[in-house]
Design an enzyme around this catalytic site. Structure first.
Site, PDB file in Angstrom:
ATOM      1  CG  ASP A  40       7.409  26.611  -2.133  1.00 28.34           C
ATOM      2  OD1 ASP A  40       6.755  26.862  -3.159  1.00 28.34           O
ATOM      3  OD2 ASP A  40       7.767  27.496  -1.329  1.00 28.34           O
ATOM      4  CD  GLU A  55       5.470  23.690  -4.647  1.00 27.24           C
ATOM      5  OE1 GLU A  55       5.549  24.787  -5.221  1.00 27.24           O
ATOM      6  OE2 GLU A  55       4.960  23.563  -3.504  1.00 27.24           O
TER       7      GLU A  55
END
Length: 223
Positions: A48, A119
């Site tokens: 992320d 992610e």
């Protein structure tokens, strides 16, 4: 077994990932429903941040827009919905290691799961190959979003807030009126209302996306 299937290994490498430690990538593709010691959550946390910094740098280098506009585009491009869209575009779903029950519940088509695993793969790319290689891959996979002007329009919730203020109305009120499905594939229905104007509803895979869709529906109906 700590490695990857030949099909998944070939898919990762064809997509642009550089695999060295197969156990790491196996974890990156493993959902918590499998009950294994390592799953994608820690790598998703890292990925992320890799994604956010990669996109922020891209926007900063290629635009003279003020901070507010940069943040607006960044939020749209790194959103869960966008990550899930990229995941679908590269055929990620069939390579996610997920339990039979979670799969039956629609887990492989959940925006939350697809976005998280997308992610986590970026996290694995960073761990094994460094930020520069991870950044290059982000630019490759997110190029359609970057070049499409995603996020250049104001976020629906911000647009509704400003519309209400500009028309001397009370601030919009959001309420979750229904939540259905298992945790990994939940659906939220949100109602937004503005006093003495009206209300609108929308359903999505996260509370935030449902609020966004409800705001957009309200603006289309009343603004």
């Amino acid at each position: 077994m700590t490695g990857l299937s030949p099909e998944t290994l070939a898919w990762l490498e064809t997509t642009g990932f550089t695999v060295k430690d197969e156990a790491l990538w196996r974890a990156a593709l493993t959902h918590g429903s499998m009950g294994e010691k390592k799953d994608y959550e820690r790598l998703e946390f890292l990925g992320d941040r890799v994604l956010g910094l990669s996109i922020a740098q891209w926007l900063f280098d290629r635009s003279e827009a003020p901070e507010g506009k940069l943040a607006q585009r960044l939020n749209a491009i790194v959103s869960r919905e966008m990550c899930a869209g990229v995941a679908r575009g590269i055929g990620l779903a069939e390579h996610i290691r997920i339990s039979k029950q979670a799969r039956a519940d629609g887990g492989r088509d959940s925006d939350n799961i697809l976005g998280d695993v997308m992610e986590s793969l970026l996290g694995a790319q960073f761990v094994e190959n460094g930020f520069e290689e991870a950044r290059k891959l982000v630019h490759l996979l997110w190029r359609p979003a970057l070049e499409s002007g995603a996020g250049e329009r104001k976020h629906p919730k911000s647009a509704l807030q400003e519309w209400a203020a500009g028309n001397r109305r009370a601030p919009p009120e959001y309420e979750v009126i229904d939540r259905s499905g298992p945790d990994h594939a939940a659906q939220f229905t949100v109602r937004v209302k503005v006093h003495k104007v009206g209300e609108a509803e929308a359903t999505a895979g996260s509370k935030g996306e449902a609020e966004k869709a409800a705001a957009a529906a309200f603006m289309e109906k009343y603004a």
